[in-house]
Design an enzyme around this catalytic site. Sequence first.
Site, PDB file in Angstrom:
ATOM      1  N   SER A   1       0.826  -1.195   0.000  1.00 48.66           N
ATOM      2  CA  SER A   1       0.000   0.000   0.000  1.00 48.66           C
ATOM      3  C   SER A   1       0.869   1.259   0.000  1.00 48.66           C
ATOM      4  CB  SER A   1      -0.888  -0.012   1.244  1.00 48.66           C
ATOM      5  OG  SER A   1      -1.871   0.976   1.193  1.00 48.66           O
ATOM      6  N   PRO A   2       0.388   2.354  -0.594  1.00 48.37           N
ATOM      7  CA  PRO A   2       1.161   3.598  -0.571  1.00 48.37           C
ATOM      8  C   PRO A   2       1.438   4.045   0.865  1.00 48.37           C
ATOM      9  CG  PRO A   2      -0.704   3.762  -2.077  1.00 48.37           C
ATOM     10  CD  PRO A   2      -0.890   2.503  -1.308  1.00 48.37           C
TER      11      PRO A   2
ATOM     12  N   CYS B   1       3.402   7.153   2.868  1.00 50.88           N
ATOM     13  CA  CYS B   1       4.147   8.411   2.818  1.00 50.88           C
ATOM     14  C   CYS B   1       5.417   8.315   3.652  1.00 50.88           C
ATOM     15  CB  CYS B   1       3.285   9.564   3.319  1.00 50.88           C
ATOM     16  SG  CYS B   1       1.976  10.033   2.183  1.00 50.88           S
TER      17      CYS B   1
ATOM     18  N   ALA C   1       1.681   8.551  -2.007  1.00 51.33           N
ATOM     19  CA  ALA C   1       1.007   9.750  -2.505  1.00 51.33           C
ATOM     20  C   ALA C   1       2.019  10.680  -3.170  1.00 51.33           C
ATOM     21  CB  ALA C   1       0.297  10.464  -1.369  1.00 51.33           C
TER      22      ALA C   1
ATOM     23  N   GLN D   1       0.472   6.127  -6.805  1.00 48.45           N
ATOM     24  CA  GLN D   1      -0.700   6.886  -6.373  1.00 48.45           C
ATOM     25  C   GLN D   1      -0.428   8.364  -6.599  1.00 48.45           C
ATOM     26  OE1 GLN D   1      -1.620   7.971  -2.109  1.00 48.45           O
ATOM     27  NE2 GLN D   1      -3.175   6.365  -2.364  1.00 48.45           N
TER      28      GLN D   1
ATOM     29  N   TYR E   1      -8.015  14.277   2.158  1.00 51.94           N
ATOM     30  CA  TYR E   1      -7.294  15.112   1.201  1.00 51.94           C
ATOM     31  C   TYR E   1      -8.275  15.666   0.172  1.00 51.94           C
ATOM     32  CZ  TYR E   1      -3.324  13.154   3.644  1.00 51.94           C
ATOM     33  OH  TYR E   1      -2.444  12.788   4.620  1.00 51.94           O
TER      34      TYR E   1
ATOM     35  N   ARG F   1      -8.582   5.139  -4.689  1.00 55.67           N
ATOM     36  CA  ARG F   1      -8.691   4.916  -3.245  1.00 55.67           C
ATOM     37  C   ARG F   1      -9.717   5.872  -2.663  1.00 55.67           C
ATOM     38  NH1 ARG F   1      -3.881   4.368   1.164  1.00 55.67           N
ATOM     39  NH2 ARG F   1      -4.007   2.244   0.361  1.00 55.67           N
TER      40      ARG F   1
END
Length: 343
Positions: free
Chosen positions: A23-24, A26, A58, A100, A182, A230
């Site tokens: 999964s992304p 950060c 991201a 992403q 976001y 997402r």
Amino acid sequence: MSSLLFSPLSLRSVTLRNRIAVSPMCQYSYEDGFSNDWQFVHLGSRAVGGAGLVIVEATAVVPEGRISPQDLGLWKDEHIAPLARLARFVSEQGSVPGIQIAHAGRKASTAVPWKGDGAVSPSAGGWKPVGPTAEPFSDTYPVPQALDKAGIDRVLRAFADTAVRAHTAGFRLLELHSAHGYLFHEFLSPLVNKRTDEYGGTFENRIRIVREAARAVRAKWPDELPLIVRISATDWVEEGWTVEDSVALARLLKEDGVDLMDCSSGRRGALREDPRRPWLPDIAGRAGPPRGGHSHRHRGNDHLRLPGRAHPAHGTGGPRHPRTRAAARPVLAPARRQGAGRR
């Protein structure tokens, strides 16, 4: 008995060797948005470990779309080369490289997590963020500028242009970030979006920017490659974004060329969160596109700030340096067949 987890999954022309995805995550470890050796090792090692899909964190479509000044970016052509190095390596290990792309909206221009939340001033390298309205995320976050139609159009063009760069860099799966408070989630959630124009009010208006982004990106992203989105499948707050909303959005995004829904949930303002994700089968079984559920170690806070409400913190503790964070691996599963039992 065969294992669904370790079985292949095909999305358009791309086949994942298994349904384990990174999964992304950060990392807040970059200068001027450029990928670096830390990211190469961090994600390259996950590909070596056998994950079917590795999704880059991201990645800001414009400089002012970063969460912090230390975020990753792909808003200019110079960013392509170091990301292409990473995509090549991930592919050589048998994993599918994904990325992403994102805009942080009103949650932009903030400090890295291990230095505490709060605004980064322009004099310290920050900027004035944008959002659906001029309401800040919290008292310690910067006051955003409300996007007008011209500003929304610029954001949409930035997403489309970034998709072209992502393809040039060699990525074979693209994810639009529409979760976690976001920019796109800010438009989706009636708790945040108080606009009275064509981008606010009704469900159809609040989802407009996400659908326009999906169509703009799909027009630039190769037809043979998958596009996923997402979402925060629920705000966990009364009068907020619901699972029913997510099902309806997923059906429409399928028409717009989206191939999979990556289902997270919003915690800012959460009254409760069930880590089992009990709503996950519904979104796949009723909406049509495959879905992915993910679990990750998150900062101990929520994603949507609601004025006048007290909310417990959720997650696994306070801010931490990203290099202590565990890799997250969502399980990608096909849409449930009509009448089939839930797994």
